[in-house]
Design a protein around this motif. Sequence first.
Motif, PDB file in Angstrom:
ATOM      1  N   GLY A   1      18.690  39.970  42.565  1.00  0.00           N
ATOM      2  CA  GLY A   1      19.472  38.813  43.116  1.00  0.00           C
ATOM      3  C   GLY A   1      20.822  38.838  42.660  1.00  0.00           C
ATOM      4  O   GLY A   1      21.668  39.818  42.857  1.00  0.00           O
ATOM      5  N   GLY A   2      21.420  37.547  42.341  1.00  0.00           N
ATOM      6  CA  GLY A   2      22.780  37.372  41.938  1.00  0.00           C
ATOM      7  C   GLY A   2      23.741  37.808  42.920  1.00  0.00           C
ATOM      8  O   GLY A   2      23.852  37.629  44.090  1.00  0.00           O
ATOM      9  N   TRP A   3      24.851  38.256  42.151  1.00  0.00           N
ATOM     10  CA  TRP A   3      26.339  38.548  43.252  1.00  0.00           C
ATOM     11  C   TRP A   3      25.938  39.553  44.232  1.00  0.00           C
ATOM     12  O   TRP A   3      26.363  39.613  45.163  1.00  0.00           O
ATOM     13  CB  TRP A   3      27.416  38.818  42.368  1.00  0.00           C
ATOM     14  CG  TRP A   3      28.037  37.548  41.737  1.00  0.00           C
ATOM     15  CD1 TRP A   3      27.901  37.324  40.698  1.00  0.00           C
ATOM     16  CD2 TRP A   3      28.568  36.588  42.350  1.00  0.00           C
ATOM     17  NE1 TRP A   3      28.404  35.939  40.177  1.00  0.00           N
ATOM     18  CE2 TRP A   3      28.882  35.580  41.201  1.00  0.00           C
ATOM     19  CE3 TRP A   3      28.824  36.091  43.643  1.00  0.00           C
ATOM     20  CZ2 TRP A   3      29.437  34.234  41.515  1.00  0.00           C
ATOM     21  CZ3 TRP A   3      29.456  34.817  43.986  1.00  0.00           C
ATOM     22  CH2 TRP A   3      29.652  33.939  42.886  1.00  0.00           C
ATOM     23  N   GLY A   4      25.038  40.584  43.639  1.00  0.00           N
ATOM     24  CA  GLY A   4      24.429  41.635  44.680  1.00  0.00           C
ATOM     25  C   GLY A   4      23.864  41.143  45.941  1.00  0.00           C
ATOM     26  O   GLY A   4      24.282  41.921  46.973  1.00  0.00           O
ATOM     27  N   ALA A   5      23.244  40.161  45.797  1.00  0.00           N
ATOM     28  CA  ALA A   5      22.463  39.718  46.867  1.00  0.00           C
ATOM     29  C   ALA A   5      23.165  38.938  47.642  1.00  0.00           C
ATOM     30  O   ALA A   5      23.281  39.133  49.044  1.00  0.00           O
ATOM     31  CB  ALA A   5      21.278  38.621  46.540  1.00  0.00           C
ATOM     32  N   LEU A   6      24.241  38.202  47.245  1.00  0.00           N
ATOM     33  CA  LEU A   6      25.310  37.277  48.117  1.00  0.00           C
ATOM     34  C   LEU A   6      26.289  38.224  48.641  1.00  0.00           C
ATOM     35  O   LEU A   6      26.324  38.106  49.974  1.00  0.00           O
ATOM     36  CB  LEU A   6      26.077  36.436  47.474  1.00  0.00           C
ATOM     37  CG  LEU A   6      25.034  35.201  46.660  1.00  0.00           C
ATOM     38  CD1 LEU A   6      26.041  34.351  45.832  1.00  0.00           C
ATOM     39  CD2 LEU A   6      24.468  34.551  47.742  1.00  0.00           C
ATOM     40  N   ASN A   7      26.648  39.207  47.868  1.00  0.00           N
ATOM     41  CA  ASN A   7      27.474  40.191  48.747  1.00  0.00           C
ATOM     42  C   ASN A   7      26.791  41.031  49.761  1.00  0.00           C
ATOM     43  O   ASN A   7      27.575  41.342  50.872  1.00  0.00           O
ATOM     44  CB  ASN A   7      28.138  41.373  47.754  1.00  0.00           C
ATOM     45  CG  ASN A   7      28.996  40.859  46.710  1.00  0.00           C
ATOM     46  OD1 ASN A   7      29.816  39.563  47.153  1.00  0.00           O
ATOM     47  ND2 ASN A   7      29.174  41.182  45.452  1.00  0.00           N
ATOM     48  N   ALA A   8      25.712  41.524  49.558  1.00  0.00           N
ATOM     49  CA  ALA A   8      24.854  42.231  50.493  1.00  0.00           C
ATOM     50  C   ALA A   8      24.585  41.382  51.953  1.00  0.00           C
ATOM     51  O   ALA A   8      24.725  41.896  53.066  1.00  0.00           O
ATOM     52  CB  ALA A   8      23.575  42.558  50.140  1.00  0.00           C
TER      53      ALA A   8
END
Length: 786
Positions: free
Chosen positions: A15-22
């Motif tokens: 999750g986190g920023w990685g999910a939003l960026n993806a």
Amino acid sequence: MAEGRKMGPDKASAGGWGALNATERQLGRQRILVKGNRLLLSMNKPGGFDCPSCAWPDPREPHTAEYCENGAKAVAWEATAKRTTPEFFAEHTVTRLRGWSDHALEDQGRLTTPLRYDPETDTYQPVTWETAIREIGETVRGLDPQRVELYTSGRASNEAAFLWQLYGRLLGTNNFPDCSDMCHATTTMALPESIGVGKGTVTLDDWAQCDALFIIGQNPGTNSPRMLGLLHDMAKRGVPILSFNPLKERGLVRFTDPQSPLEMLTGRGQTISSHYYQLRTGGDLVAMQALCKLVIEADDAARAAGAARILDVDFLAEHTHGFEAFADFCRALDWETIEHYTALTRQQLEQAAAVYCKAERVICCWGMGITQHRNGGDAMQQIMNLLLLRGNVGRPGAGACPVRGHSNVQGDRTVGINKTPTEPFLQRMDAAFGFTSPRPWGHDTAECCEAVLRGEVDAFLALGGNFFRAIADTDRVAAAVPKIGLTVYMATKLNRSHLTHGQRSYILPVLGRTERDVQAGGLQSVTVEDSFAMVHASTGQLQPASPECRSEPWIIAALAKASVADRAPIDWDALVGDYGLIRDKIEAVIPGFENYNTRIREPGGFHLPIAARERRWETKTGKANFLFDPTMRDADDDEPSRPHFQLMTTRSHDQFNTTVYSYNDRYRGVSGERMVVFMNEADMAAHRLTEGDLIEFTTVFDDGIERKVGGFKVVAYDVPPGCCAAYYPETNALLPLAHRDRRSNTPAAKSVPVRITAMAPGAPASATPEVSERLPDRVPLTVPQS
């Protein structure tokens, strides 16, 4: 050490920023950055559309952003601004397109017009709807119905699936290969033997009351990411979460909730699994029996000491059958055998059993890590045995929870996509539509493939999906498809199955879940059933990708009018003009859908009746059954000390079923590559392999057929010795059709016996399609270093 390989609780977070960026990157790549973000706010909400990806249920009070990273990718993939036009097909022969990757084919965008294959030019060419429907209808009408196969994808709505099975039965066949045959048909077949129903017994309300959760063979971080939000909240309030899985999956280790500003700012996240047990592939069956042994022996000790009982003796006496025989079997299990088959220690299993005994309300959930084994149904029944010991079925906060894959795969089976229909169902169909349904049982997916290999299929019609890429023994079956007289594919995008065509072939462009479906009666809604047996409405928001796209109900009705209109007094135009009329027919045929059109307007929809949830057992004994095979020790192989490996086929994090969004697997630390094999470092050393070496798989299966796939790069990973993992569908050619669950014919894709052989440097990859120059994110294998 590479991040994502020897990953521990402190190393990474899902999750986190990685999910939003993806999510934003995928929306940008599909050229819908603004429109896509706006569209996502309508997903999984009353009045909006249902996620076209997984089957996780919608809460009655949704978040502002009620979607996950992979659901957003599915929406981006469907709502893309890219188009696959007739000009594209004029420029590319089918032979040339077969060399493209799965990603490249679908990344061309939405199909825009009906297409018909032209053998002289080896291309698909545009055809009018009128001509396509007439030609298909005339062909199908003249065929032996037992030589016609009607496939259904889990993306199809209840309304489309119901019309599809009606069409098939009017033709005179029960040949309904279905995508559930490749995943959770094991649940559908084995669970009724235990508790009388092939569905889970819990709702979201039960998750809020549960005080211990066992996750067995399921990876929610990739396959149903919205589940992580519930796991996050449960872990935060101190609920023990025990995960049994050969791979250390990031979503089961730690999760940073994008809905939490504090966690997003700090990046800390929440530990998910309080206990993580990396058992050997196929060891779930014995592991569950070991837990049952410990619980039963703890009760024996309590009874001898005059202490409070551990077992729910009243529940066992009133509601179960076969307990004493099962208890005696469990008591006799020896620890040398248990540890040998599970690769877990007695101490680990005692720890898990102690959690179970202490908890008042336990939910067990499972995925394809259970169902896709040769004896997967037997392993599932041991999970049910564990639940039954303490009455954890049919009361609040407890129960069985199979987590389905595709969004309506469960609903399709509910409304009649079934090769073995019951007589009461067929009688109600006959009464509702005025004809006599065929009674002989038909084909499931494996049996359909065997019929193709025998040359016994004259027509294959697919309601969505990517059948010939998703099945076992892909190379063998695909080689036989050109002998089929007719193939018809309803689809939103081009995929590899469309290039695996019969002598005559058509591709028919359909509306997506995100798009407005306007018929004679106005804007239509469809309905789906989630993993928790909740049925709710879905209403598209976007204008169709092309004026030539048609809804699946419209196409089915058109085919019916062209081929079976004289076989029953059905007003197909009325049904398509108002889907409420289709729902009226579903209500007349299938119990549990009373007041269908009214109840789908309720927030979250309505729950279908589950008898076992009310402790009504629709089994032969009239009770919940303790079931076991005393000779069975492993979900796939009786001898774990073997010279070959057990290969788990798995998805990358940038993938849903056969749809590959990119060549990255962020949660396993791999980027720019899919031809990889995850191996234990000790196994690598024993085979004199180092990271980056190329290997070839050879299936160990005694049927006289050689199955080899090569060109996989070795990646060191935290996986038990003797086990390895590689991506699906690249490894499907290794999976024999006959290697499948004995009840459901579900392929044993999570435990394929293979030998691994090192390949010489520069050796060609034997089964890897060429990669189109159109792939900007195809780069050499890189794994981030910690």
